[in-house]
Every structure is written in C-alpha cells, then in structure tokens.
Design a protein around this motif. Sequence first.
Motif, PDB file in Angstrom:
ATOM      1  N   THR A 196      35.526   7.821  41.915  1.00 57.54           N
ATOM      2  CA  THR A 196      36.590   7.461  40.967  1.00 57.54           C
ATOM      3  C   THR A 196      37.567   8.619  40.754  1.00 57.54           C
ATOM      4  OG1 THR A 196      35.352   8.223  39.021  1.00 57.54           O
ATOM      5  CG2 THR A 196      34.934   5.970  39.770  1.00 57.54           C
ATOM      6  N   PHE A 238      36.316   3.891  47.117  1.00 54.80           N
ATOM      7  CA  PHE A 238      37.242   4.659  46.288  1.00 54.80           C
ATOM      8  C   PHE A 238      37.831   3.749  45.212  1.00 54.80           C
ATOM      9  CE2 PHE A 238      37.246   7.372  50.070  1.00 54.80           C
ATOM     10  CZ  PHE A 238      37.156   8.629  49.501  1.00 54.80           C
ATOM     11  N   PRO A 244      45.371   9.488  48.444  1.00 53.27           N
ATOM     12  CA  PRO A 244      44.172   8.633  48.497  1.00 53.27           C
ATOM     13  C   PRO A 244      44.174   7.637  49.651  1.00 53.27           C
ATOM     14  CG  PRO A 244      44.884   8.902  46.232  1.00 53.27           C
ATOM     15  CD  PRO A 244      45.923   9.562  47.073  1.00 53.27           C
ATOM     16  N   PRO A 267      41.739   2.658  48.063  1.00 53.32           N
ATOM     17  CA  PRO A 267      41.161   2.575  46.714  1.00 53.32           C
ATOM     18  C   PRO A 267      41.526   1.268  46.009  1.00 53.32           C
ATOM     19  CG  PRO A 267      42.131   4.740  47.074  1.00 53.32           C
ATOM     20  CD  PRO A 267      42.529   3.911  48.248  1.00 53.32           C
TER      21      PRO A 267
END
Length: 664
Positions: A530, A559, A577, A589
């Motif tokens: 996270t 993710f 990310p 994510p």
Amino acid sequence: MVKEQIKVVVCGDNGVGKTSLIACLVKDQYIPNLQDCLPAVTVPRDFSSSPYCPKTTLLVDTTGSELPSLHRELKSADVIWLVYSDHESYDRVALYWMMMFRSLGVNLPVILCKNKCDEYSGNGNHSLNAGEFRAEDQASDSTKIEDEEFIPILREFKEIETCIKTSARDKVNVNQAFYLCQRAITHPIAPLFDARVGELKPLTVLALKRIFLLSDKDQDGYLNDEEISVLQRRSFGKSIDIHELEFIKGTLIHLSTPPQEYASYTLYVPEKGMTKDGFLVLNKLYSEKGRHETTWDILRAFHYTDSLSINDKVLYPKMDIPATASVELSPLGYRFLVELFLIYDKDNDGGLNDQELEFLFKTTPGLPTLWTETNFPNSTVVNNQGFVTLQGWLAQWTMTTFLDYRTTTEYLVYLGIEKDARLALQVTKSRKKRRRNGRFYRAPVTDRKVFNCFVIGKPHSGKSSLLESFVGMSFSEPYTPTIRPRIGVNSLELKGSKQYYLIVQEFGEQEPAILENVEKTKKCDVLCLTYDSSDPESFSYLFDLINEHKHLLELPMVFVALKADLDKQQQRCYLQPDDFADQLFVEHPLHVSSAWSSSLNELFIKLTAAGLEPGKNTPGLAPDVAREDLDYWKYALVATSAVGFTSLFTFALFKLIRSLRNES
C-alpha cells in the motif's frame, strides 16, 4: 494417568499371613504350609474387573528380616498392602511400619488389611475408607471392634486409604483387598477428597463445576433427566437405571430437607432437575462412601488426569502438518462452533455480548491468548452494538486455526467437544511449485479456503483504515500510529458462490523485522503493498523495500493506491507506480478509498484471488504463465486430435478384420 504396570508391595510382621493372601489370590484356594516368602507374582490385566486396571499388576512378597531388600522394594512400589492379624501386630502398624515408610520418604497409598478373620461372618465385603467418618460419634453402637481399630489409625495416618478385613483360609475379601490396592492407583482418593475436613478438594470442585456446565446443554442451571442420562452414557457407557435415578433424586431431596445437613442448599428441583450444588454433594457422598471410582469415571470421561488437569495429549493431539500445508476447520468443527454460538446467544440478537462471551468461556481458562493479543473483538466482524456476530465468530476461529491450530484443539476440548478434536480440523495439501525459465513459483491452489495477507506500506499510508474497513468498522478521521501488530479476518464470496476467508495483518513497528525473516514471509499467501496516492513520498518506501528484500519477489503481490478520494500526486521515486508494476509484470495499482465500498470489495476479492492463483500475481511471471497456459491448451488440442485419429484408425481396422472374417 494409568501406568502400564502397578507394583504392589505386601508388608507386615512375620506370621500375619502375607504369603497366604498372595497364594489364595493367585490360586483361588487356601494353601497351607507355604514357604516364608514367595517370589514376585505378575497378575494379568483380565484377572481383575477394575475398568481402569493397567496391563499387569506385580505383587511382591516381603519379609521383615531382610531390611535392605524390603527398603529397595518399597522405594519402587506404587502401593503398599500392609497386613496385620492380632493386637501385637496392630500396635506395630503405627509404632513401626508407618514410621518406617515415612523415614524412607515413601509417600504412597497404604491399604491396611486385618488378616486371619476366620471367624468373621458378616454379610459380604467389609471395609472402611478414609472418607467414611468425620467425627467419633459417627460410629454406631453396632460398629464392630475391628472398625474401632481402623478409625483412630485412619485419622492418624493420611497415607492409609482403606482398611479391610480378610481371611486367606476362608477366602474372605482376598480379591476385594487386591482390587483396593489397584484402585488406590487407578482411582486415588487423595486428589479428590480431604478426609480430615470431610470435603472435596478445590481442584475437584472446579473440575466437577466445569463438567456440570458442559452437561447442562440447555444452560438453564439444572441437569434434567435427559442431561443426566447423557452424562451417564458418556461416563459409564450405559444408560442410567430409572430406579437408580429416582434414588438419586430422593437422596438429594432428603438431604436438603430440614433438619438435614444440606437444608440450606437447593440440591434438586422437581420438574427442573439437579442443581450444581446437588451434583457436588452427590460426588462428595461417593467419596465418603468409598465409591470415588464413580467420580473418577466422570472425570476421566472429560479427560482429567490424576492431577485434576486435562490430559495434554487430548488438548494438543499430535498432528502431522507438512511445512507448506495449512490447517483449517472441518465441517464438523464449523458445525460445533455454530451450535455453541446459538446456545450462548441467550437473547437471540445474532451477537455475543460481553456477558454471553464470559459465560461461554467459563469452562475454559478464558479468552485465548492469541485473541487478546490481536485485540478481539476488533479483529473480526461485530454488529452495530459491538457484539460478535456468527460470521465474525466463525471467522475468528478460522483465523485461530490457521495461525495456531493447537489453540483451537485446546479450546474445542475445553468447550466440550466429545469427539477427537482432530476431527474438527483438516490439513490442506502441501503447497506445490512450478518452474519456469529457471524460477520456481507457487502453483494454483485447489483445496484451501483460508489465505494470509500481509499489508505492507509506509506509516500513515492508510493500512489501519483498510484493515478496519475489512471487518466492517467505520472510518475514523484521527490518525493513531500503529505500534503493535494488528489483524483482521472476514469471509468473502467469490464467483460461483464459493466462500473463502482472508486474514489481513499489519505489523506496526515490527514490520522491518517480519520482512527480514524469510521463514515468516513464507507463511504469507499474498502481499498487499500500500501507498498513499496523495503523498508524493509514499511509494518510494515500497520501491526501496522490494529492492532491499529480494525474497519478497517470490511472493504474489498486489499494489494498492490508498486514499484515492484525495488529489493524486506524482510520486517522488525512481519509477512511478504503474511503471514499476510493468517492470515486475504485475497489474497496475488498484485505486482504493475507505469511502468507496465497491473499491474495497474489489481489493479484498483481488487479494483472495491472488492467493488462489499465485502465478498470475508473482513478479516476473505473468507473461510466462499466460504463455504456459496457452501452450497447455495447444498440447491438449494436439493430444485430443491424436487420440481422435487413433480411435478412428482402430475402428476402421476393426471393421476391415470383421468383414474379412465374414467373407471367409
């Protein structure tokens, strides 16, 4: 705990008839003119009717003239059969023999036997137990002279458990005396009853109170006829006789009627049943009358040992658990726990409040340590009033079984499961691995219903709120840093109406130590990584973490961009990310917010699915796994075609051969 063999050492002055008693017992007849001392005799198990008799009993004859040998035998004995026959040998019981036993440090039960009672003409067995008197005036006018001999010596020496009169010549009470020696070990009175004060000992009272609570199936505070019958069958393997049941009821009612001893107690209530006090008084009477084996049968049916503790082998049965397997509740285990919940949910509101939980765990040492350490009931599903629901109750036990199955077996026994606690559990198959391009990864799971998820991330990224949302708690604005590990468990329903359980853990200040421990991480089924999408410094924590702990790349990972309802920020990191996820060949994510219930549900389903199909979520494997699956179907299609061609060829060949035969 019953020993494999009981050693009974027969002591007493010369000429009191020790050898004759042993010979009469073994040969079932009086044998005159015996040698002074017999060699040790082994008596087989089936010789006695004692229900808890061990395999064998060793009878050792002794002579007072060989003190070193006598002392050696006494120190290895289990019980002493002390014999006297006249006034002189009676005096030496207190002045010599009992003093010798104490000087040797021998703290063993003693069965005192007055032998050579050839003139005794009583109506059957006659013995006196340590619990059968509490005051001198209890001896009636009809008490025999021998009883008056027994009473003072029973008072003086607590080691003497029972006194009995015998005659080897007339075969009176010889077998009974032998049985009393066995019973002193298999059914000892010392742990149960304090003869000096005439009361059950505290541990006995605690054990019997627990048995009463477990036997009171409807939890109304009384044992009705059906509940007494069930207890009877469990303890003695047979139904209670109606006349015996009525006698017990009548005895308890009589004892609680003025001016009787228990007039201030309620022992039995017509139309309701036996009270807890009545159950205790009944077992006290058994001890007073020398029938304490009845109490032992009840205690042992509930797995109590001689020390009045529950047998460790029952609490913690041996189970063979492979290193990569897990333990889950079986249908029997879930059924028992559901029934338990319904019994103790007294107000039928669908939740167990504090009082109901306290009463439910009254037969146990209290809440399991694992529960208190994980902040129960905040670790599972509760209703609006904060009471544990049935869903939360089952989830909590599912988590307990997965993390520490020994706690589950222990508490199932404490809570009264009658079958082997192992039947309430099931062991999954060992986790298998596949290999691709020189790398191993976890194969898909087919028999597991419980998955363990580690929630990892920078402090203040929203891990605690995620965990609280998972168990149905409402979002709270004030931020409180997580110091100690936290845990949550809930059930999830995936496609096909299949139910699974997900355990979600965050570790607070212990997170670095947990991630460094390779063995700990092997117990993780999926990593939930996270970061706070509104904090530009949040994702770099995960980036550095994965680069530092390369063994994490062997685990399935998901993710998660938390706080997605806030403004999204560009992350100050070497890779963004999405780019990092692409590099690892895992999905981008998921954007989640505690305010968006649909996003939370999607995440938890995704985490469970990652546990079911690890290969699709393990870094660096997704394209290879997909290709492997495609190759599998290609090979399957080719194989199917080959089988079809072979079958067609075989059929044609069969028809050709058949036609040639017809022509010939």
